[in-house]
Design an enzyme around this catalytic site. Structure first.
Site, PDB file in Angstrom:
ATOM      1  N   HIS A 152      10.202  -3.451  -0.550  1.00 33.32           N
ATOM      2  CA  HIS A 152       9.151  -3.386  -1.565  1.00 33.32           C
ATOM      3  C   HIS A 152       8.253  -2.169  -1.358  1.00 33.32           C
ATOM      4  O   HIS A 152       7.731  -1.601  -2.315  1.00 33.32           O
ATOM      5  CB  HIS A 152       8.352  -4.697  -1.607  1.00 33.32           C
ATOM      6  CG  HIS A 152       7.292  -4.848  -0.578  1.00 33.32           C
ATOM      7  ND1 HIS A 152       7.556  -5.194   0.732  1.00 33.32           N
ATOM      8  CD2 HIS A 152       5.936  -4.722  -0.659  1.00 33.32           C
ATOM      9  CE1 HIS A 152       6.419  -5.276   1.401  1.00 33.32           C
ATOM     10  NE2 HIS A 152       5.430  -4.990   0.580  1.00 33.32           N
ATOM     11  N   SER A 186       0.982  -7.063   3.420  1.00 40.62           N
ATOM     12  CA  SER A 186       2.131  -7.184   4.322  1.00 40.62           C
ATOM     13  C   SER A 186       2.613  -5.831   4.835  1.00 40.62           C
ATOM     14  O   SER A 186       2.910  -5.687   6.019  1.00 40.62           O
ATOM     15  CB  SER A 186       3.271  -7.944   3.641  1.00 40.62           C
ATOM     16  OG  SER A 186       3.671  -7.303   2.450  1.00 40.62           O
ATOM     17  N   GLU A 187       2.742  -4.825   3.968  1.00 39.98           N
ATOM     18  CA  GLU A 187       3.148  -3.489   4.415  1.00 39.98           C
ATOM     19  C   GLU A 187       2.424  -2.409   3.634  1.00 39.98           C
ATOM     20  O   GLU A 187       2.125  -2.580   2.448  1.00 39.98           O
ATOM     21  CB  GLU A 187       4.657  -3.265   4.256  1.00 39.98           C
ATOM     22  CG  GLU A 187       5.493  -3.697   5.435  1.00 39.98           C
ATOM     23  CD  GLU A 187       6.053  -5.087   5.298  1.00 39.98           C
ATOM     24  OE1 GLU A 187       6.658  -5.591   6.251  1.00 39.98           O
ATOM     25  OE2 GLU A 187       5.855  -5.689   4.223  1.00 39.98           O
ATOM     26  N   THR A 188       2.160  -1.309   4.330  1.00 40.30           N
ATOM     27  CA  THR A 188       1.685  -0.082   3.698  1.00 40.30           C
ATOM     28  C   THR A 188       2.695   1.011   4.018  1.00 40.30           C
ATOM     29  O   THR A 188       3.108   1.170   5.169  1.00 40.30           O
ATOM     30  CB  THR A 188       0.290   0.309   4.198  1.00 40.30           C
ATOM     31  OG1 THR A 188      -0.634  -0.732   3.864  1.00 40.30           O
ATOM     32  CG2 THR A 188      -0.176   1.601   3.557  1.00 40.30           C
ATOM     33  N   GLY A 202       0.839  -1.181   0.000  1.00 43.42           N
ATOM     34  CA  GLY A 202       0.000   0.000   0.000  1.00 43.42           C
ATOM     35  C   GLY A 202       0.880   1.238   0.000  1.00 43.42           C
ATOM     36  O   GLY A 202       1.977   1.230   0.556  1.00 43.42           O
TER      37      GLY A 202
END
Length: 266
Positions: A71, A45-47, A22
């Site tokens: 990423h 998994s991550e923003t 995100g």
């Protein structure tokens, strides 16, 4: 209040491959509780959250803030280029919990300058931990720890792809993340890996930039190479090119594609 939000597939040139991140870019920093809520809503998994006034970049899983996310950084640089804020040839400097991170916008890819972790070789690992991972002692060719995480080299791709960790059991033990790797059988690759982090709400991460910083150090030393090609063998899969820059810095090189653009109404 309305926020523009994106979902970007990083370390790939194909939609629905690589690692989805995100991205939320604002003029000023958001409240931390709001960033956690948005990360939970995104449910990936991550923003990544970037405030343009100070170029401060932060990354959140649905459960914790993380110190380094490759990423997510790639996804932010991609959106800045796509939206016209950054141009080809420009170098972006982000202020993060891991210090200043650089992203160079190049015609064919984005190259990020990240810290290379110090590897502590031959750490002590509980046999039960290995059992829950699905790894037998005789399969292990090498081990190291880095940033409270564990790197394990095993014998073959077949063993790597067959791993089915017991995530619920692993969560009962102390851990942060486990990077399992092996030498690649393909001529166009140097190493293959998988990354497991059930302790922070991500059983298996699709493609992990921070883990590849450790792979650059581990395989760079083992193969006596400064440039490596790596593949993370998750269900989605993703490719990362690695270059050791010296002075404990690593260049992570990859591509990204935007899969979703939306407006979040608060």
């Amino acid at each position: 209040m309305e926020l523009q939000i994106y979902q970007v597939d990083s370390f790939t040139q194909e939609l629905f491959k690589g690692n989805p991140a995100g991205v939320c870019i604002t003029d000023k920093p958001l409240d931390e509780s709001l960033m956690f809520s948005i990360a939970t809503e995104m449910a990936i998994s991550e923003t990544a959250f970037l405030s343009l006034n100070d170029m401060n970049l932060r990354w959140f899983t649905p459960k914790v803030e993380v110190k380094l996310c490759g990423h997510g950084t790639l996804a932010v640089a991609h959106i800045l280029q796509q939206s016209g804020v950054a141009e080809i040839g420009q170098q972006l400097a982000f202020s993060t919990l891991s210090g200043t991170l650089l992203a160079n916008i190049q015609p064919q890819h984005i190259a990020m300058d990240f810290p290379e972790p110090v590897l502590e070789m031959s750490p002590t690992v509980d046999t039960q931990f290995l059992e829950y991972l699905g790894i037998r002692g005789e399969q292990i060719l090498g081990m190291a720890s880095f940033d409270d995480k564990l790197l394990i080299e095993i014998e073959s791709e077949q063993q790597l792809l067959a791993l089915q960790p017991n995530f619920e059991a692993l969560k009962q033990l102390v851990g942060r993340g486990v990077l399992v790797t092996c030498h690649a059988s393909r001529d166009d690759l140097d190493c293959i890996s998988r990354y497991f982090a059930p302790w922070v709400g991500v059983n298996e991460d699709p493609v992990t930039g921070s883990a590849h910083c450790a792979l650059a150090a581990y395989w760079g030393d083992k193969l006596s190479r400064t440039y490596l090609k790596a593949y993370q063998a998750s269900e989605r899969g993703g490719f990362v090119q690695l270059e050791r820059l010296g002075k404990r810095r690593v260049s992570l090189i990859g591509n990204a594609v935007t899969s979703l653009t939306a407006t979040l109404k608060l």
